[in-house]
Motif scaffolding. Structure first.
Motif, PDB file in Angstrom:
ATOM      1  N   UNK A  82       0.827  -1.203   0.000  1.00 54.14           N
ATOM      2  CA  UNK A  82       0.000   0.000   0.000  1.00 54.14           C
ATOM      3  C   UNK A  82       0.864   1.256   0.000  1.00 54.14           C
ATOM      4  N   UNK A  83       0.603   2.134  -0.954  1.00 55.36           N
ATOM      5  CA  UNK A  83       1.292   3.435  -1.009  1.00 55.36           C
ATOM      6  C   UNK A  83       0.199   4.498  -1.013  1.00 55.36           C
ATOM      7  N   UNK A  84       0.244   5.372  -0.021  1.00 52.18           N
ATOM      8  CA  UNK A  84      -0.803   6.381   0.149  1.00 52.18           C
ATOM      9  C   UNK A  84      -0.198   7.778   0.147  1.00 52.18           C
ATOM     10  N   UNK A  85      -0.765   8.655  -0.647  1.00 52.40           N
ATOM     11  CA  UNK A  85      -0.453  10.088  -0.595  1.00 52.40           C
ATOM     12  C   UNK A  85      -1.708  10.793  -0.108  1.00 52.40           C
ATOM     13  N   UNK A  86      -1.589  11.497   1.013  1.00 50.63           N
ATOM     14  CA  UNK A  86      -2.737  12.164   1.629  1.00 50.63           C
ATOM     15  C   UNK A  86      -2.504  13.665   1.622  1.00 50.63           C
ATOM     16  N   UNK A  87      -3.516  14.409   1.247  1.00 51.58           N
ATOM     17  CA  UNK A  87      -3.407  15.861   1.305  1.00 51.58           C
ATOM     18  C   UNK A  87      -3.453  16.328   2.760  1.00 51.58           C
ATOM     19  N   UNK A  88      -2.773  17.402   3.055  1.00 52.80           N
ATOM     20  CA  UNK A  88      -2.750  17.953   4.415  1.00 52.80           C
ATOM     21  C   UNK A  88      -4.161  18.218   4.940  1.00 52.80           C
ATOM     22  N   UNK A  89      -5.081  18.575   4.053  1.00 52.52           N
ATOM     23  CA  UNK A  89      -6.446  18.883   4.485  1.00 52.52           C
ATOM     24  C   UNK A  89      -7.110  17.688   5.155  1.00 52.52           C
ATOM     25  N   UNK A  90      -6.729  16.452   4.742  1.00 54.86           N
ATOM     26  CA  UNK A  90      -7.305  15.250   5.347  1.00 54.86           C
ATOM     27  C   UNK A  90      -6.899  15.124   6.814  1.00 54.86           C
ATOM     28  N   UNK A  91      -5.733  15.649   7.156  1.00 60.72           N
ATOM     29  CA  UNK A  91      -5.244  15.576   8.537  1.00 60.72           C
ATOM     30  C   UNK A  91      -5.829  16.684   9.400  1.00 60.72           C
ATOM     31  N   UNK A  92      -6.174  17.785   8.773  1.00 57.38           N
ATOM     32  CA  UNK A  92      -6.672  18.944   9.533  1.00 57.38           C
ATOM     33  C   UNK A  92      -8.202  18.985   9.602  1.00 57.38           C
ATOM     34  N   UNK A  93      -8.861  18.181   8.782  1.00 59.32           N
ATOM     35  CA  UNK A  93     -10.316  18.112   8.845  1.00 59.32           C
ATOM     36  C   UNK A  93     -10.705  17.280  10.064  1.00 59.32           C
ATOM     37  N   UNK A  94     -11.355  17.886  11.024  1.00 60.36           N
ATOM     38  CA  UNK A  94     -11.696  17.179  12.267  1.00 60.36           C
ATOM     39  C   UNK A  94     -12.925  16.311  12.044  1.00 60.36           C
ATOM     40  N   UNK A  95     -12.693  15.017  12.018  1.00 56.42           N
ATOM     41  CA  UNK A  95     -13.779  14.035  11.916  1.00 56.42           C
ATOM     42  C   UNK A  95     -14.074  13.550  13.329  1.00 56.42           C
TER      43      UNK A  95
END
Length: 285
Positions: A167-180
């Motif tokens: 598995x290779x994942x590229x995540x945008x910073x917004x995914x980390x800062x969006x509070x779920x």
């Protein structure tokens, strides 16, 4: 044998073989449809593996293609029979992205880009519950739980001792800062992300806001590759009411090149872990 047959993959392989036989015969899908008194779209769906293939379909198509080798016909008929069996995901009822799950279950490697959320294979149960409930506000609690259970089952490919999914994942910073959910839930999710990123077959990179415009700006996609070279790679793009599967070589190549650009622009593995933990610390205050 039936227990480890992947019906989705069998349908794809059978469809590819039927397309090959049609092309060897020099016929178009429209010509075949006219001979069998069916729609051209049915022939297309059979060949791309999006539709269940009956043994009668195989028999009729082999007749049109004048396949005289009974061993080939018998093999195709057996594939049709296997393709109608149910995968593990059918036990959970009607799953809208069941075709994708079938492909993911058999994939050897998966490259994912997600600009909005942590990808499903790396989610904690709590994050998945909050995400699904928020994304599908009119969904019953029982259906949310079903989707969560399917997601957790899919994650077994990542944690498997033998032949785990690469598995290779590229995540945008917004995914980390969006509070779920809430900040405490996010701390747990980010710590989980860092932990999984240390597995030898899992690579996680973050694409920071500072990068600006980039090739993935149009949205999420995944590239699946399979252990059998006969199975072509697939680009999967998730939709609201329907999903898109791209299998033509030039489409897969275009998305693969795009992914290489994303990996090059993203933070490296060590920088990513440090970046994620810094965001997690921010949630703690």
């Amino acid at each position: 044998m039936a227990s480890n047959v992947n019906p989705t993959v069998r349908r794809r392989r059978l469809g590819q073989e039927l397309r090959r036989l049609r092309e060897l015969k020099g016929m178009t899908a429209e010509e075949v449809a006219e001979r069998l008194l069916v729609s051209q779209s049915k022939i297309s769906r059979l060949e791309n593996g999006r539709r269940s293939i009956s043994q009668r379909d195989v028999r009729d198509l082999c007749g049109v293609y004048e396949v005289e080798d009974h061993r080939i016909v018998d093999s195709l008929m057996q594939m049709a029979k296997d393709s109608r069996q149910q995968g593990w995901w059918h036990a959970f009822g009607d799953i809208p992205y069941s075709v994708y799950i079938g492909l993911e279950t058999d994939a050897a490697s998966l490259r994912v880009y997600d600009p909005q959320v942590v990808p499903g294979l790396l989610q904690t149960r709590q994050y998945a519950e909050a995400l699904i409930a928020g994304a599908l506000p009119e969904t019953a609690v029982t259906d949310i739980e079903k989707r969560v259970q399917v997601r957790l089952r899919r994650q077994e490919r990542v944690s498997a001792d033998e032949s785990p999914l690469r598995l290779w994942v590229v995540i945008d910073e917004s995914a980390l800062r969006r509070v779920i959910g809430d900040k405490q839930l996010m701390i747990g999710q980010l710590e989980h992300l860092v932990e999984l990123s240390q597995l030898p077959h899992v690579t996680v990179q973050v694409l920071p806001f500072a990068v600006g415009a980039h090739p993935g700006i149009n949205g999420q996609y995944a590239i699946l590759e399979f252990p059998d070279t006969a199975d072509s790679s697939v680009v999967y793009i998730e939709g609201v009411t329907s999903d898109l599967y791209l299998e033509k070589a030039h489409d897969v190549q275009k998305y693969s090149v795009m992914y290489e650009h994303l990996r090059a622009q993203a933070l490296n593995v060590d920088q990513t872990r440090q970046f994620i933990m810094e965001i997690a610390k921010g949630y703690a205050h």
